[in-house]
Design an enzyme around this catalytic site. Structure first.
Site, short mmCIF file in Angstrom:
data_model
loop_
_atom_site.label_atom_id
_atom_site.label_comp_id
_atom_site.label_asym_id
_atom_site.label_seq_id
_atom_site.Cartn_x
_atom_site.Cartn_y
_atom_site.Cartn_z
N THR A 158 0.80 -1.23 0.00
CA THR A 158 0.00 0.00 0.00
C THR A 158 0.84 1.28 0.00
O THR A 158 0.31 2.35 0.30
CB THR A 158 -0.97 0.05 1.21
OG1 THR A 158 -0.19 0.12 2.41
CG2 THR A 158 -1.89 -1.15 1.24
N TRP A 159 2.12 1.17 -0.33
CA TRP A 159 2.92 2.40 -0.45
C TRP A 159 2.35 3.22 -1.61
O TRP A 159 2.14 2.66 -2.70
CB TRP A 159 4.39 2.05 -0.69
CG TRP A 159 5.23 3.22 -1.11
CD1 TRP A 159 5.93 3.33 -2.28
CD2 TRP A 159 5.48 4.44 -0.38
NE1 TRP A 159 6.59 4.53 -2.32
CE2 TRP A 159 6.33 5.24 -1.17
CE3 TRP A 159 5.05 4.92 0.85
CZ2 TRP A 159 6.77 6.50 -0.77
CZ3 TRP A 159 5.47 6.18 1.26
CH2 TRP A 159 6.34 6.95 0.45
N ASP B 24 -0.45 -4.90 3.34
CA ASP B 24 0.77 -4.44 4.00
C ASP B 24 0.77 -2.91 4.04
O ASP B 24 0.81 -2.26 3.00
CB ASP B 24 1.99 -4.93 3.22
CG ASP B 24 3.29 -4.39 3.80
OD1 ASP B 24 3.78 -4.99 4.77
OD2 ASP B 24 3.79 -3.35 3.33
N TYR C 63 3.25 5.46 6.00
CA TYR C 63 2.77 5.58 4.62
C TYR C 63 1.69 6.67 4.61
O TYR C 63 0.66 6.55 5.27
CB TYR C 63 2.16 4.27 4.10
CG TYR C 63 3.17 3.16 3.85
CD1 TYR C 63 4.53 3.33 4.08
CD2 TYR C 63 2.76 1.93 3.35
CE1 TYR C 63 5.44 2.31 3.84
CE2 TYR C 63 3.66 0.90 3.11
CZ TYR C 63 5.00 1.10 3.36
OH TYR C 63 5.88 0.09 3.12
N GLN D 180 10.95 -8.46 6.21
CA GLN D 180 10.46 -7.90 4.94
C GLN D 180 11.59 -7.09 4.32
O GLN D 180 12.06 -6.12 4.93
CB GLN D 180 9.23 -7.03 5.19
CG GLN D 180 8.65 -6.49 3.89
CD GLN D 180 7.43 -5.60 4.08
OE1 GLN D 180 7.43 -4.46 3.63
NE2 GLN D 180 6.40 -6.12 4.71
N TYR E 146 9.74 -7.16 -0.90
CA TYR E 146 9.10 -5.91 -1.33
C TYR E 146 9.76 -5.37 -2.59
O TYR E 146 10.83 -5.81 -2.98
CB TYR E 146 9.00 -4.89 -0.20
CG TYR E 146 10.25 -4.14 0.25
CD1 TYR E 146 10.89 -3.21 -0.57
CD2 TYR E 146 10.74 -4.30 1.54
CE1 TYR E 146 11.98 -2.48 -0.13
CE2 TYR E 146 11.84 -3.57 2.00
CZ TYR E 146 12.46 -2.66 1.15
OH TYR E 146 13.54 -1.95 1.59
#
Ligand SMILES: NC(=O)c1ccc[n+]([C@@H]2O[C@H](COP(=O)([O-])OP(=O)(O)OC[C@H]3O[C@@H](n4cnc5c(N)ncnc54)[C@H](OP(=O)(O)O)[C@@H]3O)[C@@H](O)[C@H]2O)c1
Length: 273
Positions: free
Chosen positions: A18-19, A51, A56, A169, A198
């Site tokens: 969800t960046w 995520d 963010y 991660q 990622y």
């Protein structure tokens, strides 16, 4: 969907990053409709692992993830929600406070997974893990993990965690093998820790000739092969991000592609752009 079965959990091989949902370093409400559309289509397609992180869009990403889930009426127990505490908040009280804030923004009673987002030089992680252990005992966090931790820090963390670390991660993709070279992937595979990859597809490497040839032979996209290269590996899951429903669907479907040893070997070799 294929899953990783680990510590009595089933974690989907592909989740949703969800960046840029809700903004970048700051909240940008002008993009809310676009972000909510992306989250709704991801939920409709069947993504269950989301995520996010407190930083963010300065927390707005968490707010939108929570809102989309509520508006879609998704049962909480069917979802797996990851959030992260940033490196400036790793003192005991800060971790507890930041977790509460993330839960409030998400509108949830617990996180499935809470990660230390980045290491901080000179940090006493005993302090941080004392807070994470307490959050797990209180039921506010189901599992803990780390992000961007090298092998030494990962081992240190595993020793401080009262319950098994679920993941490290880290950046991992066909052209980015830093966490293979530094021993983190092998350690994860040997110790029942997931490596969450990622930035799995962002860069131009998705136009590489070897990827193109394999994708063409299988009738899928190069992005799907880049993701399948990750998900074919044991203990590796990944969290691609996309605003585009077609791309979201393709990414989800990539979890079901299992590459042959020969295809993996071709992609493992020196990568041509
Ligand atoms: N822990 C950390 O420090 C850290 C750091 C970075 C990222 N992350 C997490 O990892 C997630 C994923 O990484 P990322 O967002 O950096 O990069 P990414 O998922 O590798 O790439 C996202 C970009 O790829 C495009 N894309 C995705 N799937 C595609 C497809 N099937 N076909 C064509 N284009 C496609 C998207 O464009 P469209 O929208 O047009 O599809 C978007 O521009 C983040 O969202 C975040 O949750 C964590």
């Amino acid at each position: 969907m294929r899953y990783e079965n680990i510590h009595n959990l089933q974690i989907p091989k592909i989740g949703f990053g969800t960046w840029t949902i809700g903004g970048r370093d700051r909240a940008d409400p002008s993009g809310d409709e676009k972000s909510l559309r992306a989250l709704r289509s991801a939920l409709e397609l069947g993504y269950t692992h989301f995520d996010t992180a407190e930083n963010y869009a300065a927390g707005h990403s968490e707010e939108l993830v929570g809102r989309a889930i509520r508006e879609m009426g998704m049962p909480r127990e069917k979802l797996f929600i990851t959030s992260k505490v940033e490196p400036d908040h790793l003192q005991f009280d800060d971790v507890l406070r930041c977790c509460e804030s993330s839960l409030r923004r998400l509108g949830m009673a617990y996180l499935d997974l809470y990660l230390i987002h980045w290491p901080k030089t000179g940090m006493n992680y005993a302090e941080t893990f004392r807070a994470l252990n307490q959050l797990v005992r209180e039921g506010k966090v189901r599992h803990m993990g780390v992000s961007n931790f090298n092998l030494e820090l990962l081992k240190q963390s595993a020793a401080l965690a009262e319950t098994p670390l679920l993941t490290d991660q880290v950046p991992y993709s066909i052209p980015d093998r830093k966490y293979v070279e530094n021993g983190v992937l092998a350690y994860c595979q040997q110790n029942d820790i997931l490596l969450t990859a990622y930035t799995p597809v962002k860069h131009r490497f998705t136009q590489g000739n070897k990827l193109k040839a394999i994708a063409q032979a299988r009738g899928v996209t190069t992005y799907q092969i880049a993701l399948a290269w990750l998900t074919t590996q044991p203990r590796v899951i990944t969290i691609p991000m996309s605003f585009n429903p077609q791309h979201q669907a393709e990414n989800l479907a990539a979890a079901d592609i299992v590459l042959s040893a020969e295809e993996m070997a071709q992609l493992n070799g020196a990568f041509d752009m």
